[in-house]
Design a protein around this motif. Structure first.
Motif, mmCIF file in Angstrom:
data_model
loop_
_atom_site.group_PDB
_atom_site.id
_atom_site.type_symbol
_atom_site.label_atom_id
_atom_site.label_comp_id
_atom_site.label_asym_id
_atom_site.label_seq_id
_atom_site.Cartn_x
_atom_site.Cartn_y
_atom_site.Cartn_z
ATOM 1 N N LEU A 81 0.819 -1.222 0.000
ATOM 2 C CA LEU A 81 0.000 0.000 0.000
ATOM 3 C C LEU A 81 0.851 1.269 0.000
ATOM 4 C CD1 LEU A 81 -2.458 -1.438 2.585
ATOM 5 C CD2 LEU A 81 -3.246 -0.417 0.444
ATOM 6 N N GLU A 126 -4.138 -6.657 -5.624
ATOM 7 C CA GLU A 126 -5.438 -6.974 -4.994
ATOM 8 C C GLU A 126 -6.113 -5.711 -4.505
ATOM 9 O OE1 GLU A 126 -8.515 -7.448 -2.464
ATOM 10 O OE2 GLU A 126 -6.642 -6.730 -1.610
ATOM 11 N N GLU A 127 -5.321 -4.784 -3.936
ATOM 12 C CA GLU A 127 -5.907 -3.624 -3.251
ATOM 13 C C GLU A 127 -6.799 -2.788 -4.161
ATOM 14 O OE1 GLU A 127 -5.923 -2.991 -0.156
ATOM 15 O OE2 GLU A 127 -4.297 -4.180 0.693
ATOM 16 N N HIS A 175 -0.010 -8.830 3.019
ATOM 17 C CA HIS A 175 0.175 -9.656 1.827
ATOM 18 C C HIS A 175 1.575 -10.279 1.805
ATOM 19 C CE1 HIS A 175 -3.250 -7.279 -0.407
ATOM 20 N NE2 HIS A 175 -3.598 -7.690 0.794
ATOM 21 N N HIS A 206 -4.175 -1.745 7.119
ATOM 22 C CA HIS A 206 -4.011 -0.430 6.463
ATOM 23 C C HIS A 206 -3.615 0.659 7.466
ATOM 24 C CE1 HIS A 206 -6.499 -1.517 2.608
ATOM 25 N NE2 HIS A 206 -5.796 -2.544 3.070
ATOM 26 N N CYS A 222 -1.261 -4.646 4.799
ATOM 27 C CA CYS A 222 -2.431 -5.524 4.731
ATOM 28 C C CYS A 222 -2.012 -6.979 4.914
ATOM 29 C CB CYS A 222 -3.164 -5.319 3.404
ATOM 30 S SG CYS A 222 -4.910 -5.782 3.461
HETATM 31 ZN ZN LIG Z 1 -5.841 -4.274 2.072
#
Ligand SMILES: [Zn+2]
Ligand SMILES: [Zn+2]
Length: 383
Positions: free
Chosen positions: A73, A128-129, A96, A355, A94
């Protein structure tokens, strides 16, 4: 080195070098190298930076797909531990990094144990985000080049006890759509509103009327939804009635039926209000994520695997739904399967929200995740 140490090392490496969605070049190379090292057949560049590792054993035609996400992110990490992000303004906030490390751990374990009969597809997806990665991999032939009987994905969730698994059959997480309404009117002098058409009054009525969609048009039981107006911008000033109002917002729902009703109802409300005021409008509705819908049979398989790893007392197979969204939803429209959430912990140990600049994936759950993948494969592709 133990499995825990090895997967933790990978996770910390990935955490230090986060990459934004569609730009996961080094992450994808790291993944591909590891999979090759373990002896898997590796395909890179699927839907951009996506990676697919294929592990076959025995003679069975059965197959299973396991998915992890690789993107980070645009958040500046505030953690100060050794494995904090070395990329300014980018962060694995997140988890990942943890998902990727756990799926690599499962590939390592299954490549060594060969304790299954069939084909396992390890899917590492980009972006994905923003909801583009799964679609890109599907468009690039993820499910036409390779047949998978079922697909599964796992995400960590702070606020749920460390290593507990939660999921549910049918809709688990919400769709996310954004909308933009532009009301075009005739602005003018604030002292002479009758000389034009005031888009602020129309816009205010639109905002109010949008509240009736959930309360009056959708079933309180089957069509739970959220419609939020999140921005209201005009080009007016203190003594000028504007000529334009732009209203933007966000909606969540749990079924395609509710989603389609919302898309149509917003336009009906806007058209009605604008017609009564004699102004024009433009309307745009964009689905970023569909609702994540687990198929019941595969959900039962996932629950069974989780129970085998952490015990039935640590698995909730009929959890509440979540209003967060996930682009694995697009994969679940192509192939039956199940999405599970694994507890990242509560309080100081793993409870910091996703986040958040102080979030970190909880290393204590890495082996739970690896164990879940391994057992799920062994149970579904039993030798
Ligand atoms: Zn996320
Ligand atoms: Zn995520």
């Amino acid at each position: 080195m133990t499995l825990q140490q090895m997967v933790t090392e990978w996770r910390h490496h990935l955490h230090q070098y986060p990459e934004f969605g569609t730009e996961e070049f080094k992450t994808a190379a790291f993944v591909a190298n590891k999979l090759q090292e373990f002896g898997l057949e590796v395909h890179t560049g699927i839907g951009g930076t996506g990676v697919v590792g294929i592990l076959k054993n025995g003679t069975s035609k059965r197959s299973i797909g396991l998915r992890a996400d690789m993107d980070a992110l645009r958040i500046h990490e505030e953690n100060t531990f050794c494995h904090a992000s070395k990329h300014q303004g980018a962060m694995h906030a997140c988890g990942h990094d943890g998902h990727t490390a756990m799926l690599l751990g499962a590939a390592y374990e299954l490549a060594n144990s060969k304790s299954f009969d069939g084909t396992v597809y390890f899917i590492f997806q980009p972006d994905e985000e923003r909801g583009t990665g799964a679609k890109a991999m599907i468009a690039d032939g993820l499910f036409t080049r390779w047949h998978m009987d079922a697909i599964y994905a796992m995400h960590n969730l702070p606020g749920i006890a460390e290593g507990q698994f939660v999921t549910r059959p049918r809709s688990l997480m919400a769709s996310e759509s954004s909308f933009e309404i532009v009301i075009k009117a005739t602005g003018g002098h604030a002292a002479m509103p009758h000389m034009g058409t005031d888009p602020i009054v129309v816009g205010a009525q639109v905002v109010t009327a949008l509240q009736t969609i959930v309360s009056r048009h959708l079933s309180a039981i089957d069509e739970t939804a959220v419609i939020s107006v999140t921005n209201f911008v005009t080009n007016g000033t203190v003594n000028v009635i504007p000529s334009q109002v732009t209203i933007t917002g966000d909606t969540r729902s749990f079924t395609d039926q509710a989603l389609h009703k919302i898309e149509k109802a917003i336009e009906r409300v806007v058209a009605g209000q604008c017609m009564s005021a004699g102004v024009d409008y433009q309307y745009r509705f964009n689905n970023s994520f569909l609702s994540t819908i687990n198929t019941p049979e595969e959900t039962a398989h996932a629950i069974k695997a989780a129970e085998s790893v952490v015990g039935a007392e640590n698995v909730n197979g009929s959890c509440e739904r979540f209003t967060i969204s996930e682009d694995f939803s697009f994969m679940l429209r192509e192939v039956k399967g199940c999405y599970v959430l694994v507890g990242n912990g509560v309080g100081e140990c793993g409870g910091t929200a996703l986040h958040n600049p102080l979030y970190d994936f909880n290393d204590n759950i890495l082996t739970h995740g690896v164990g879940f993948w391994k057992v799920l494969v062994e149970q579904q592709l039993s030798a």
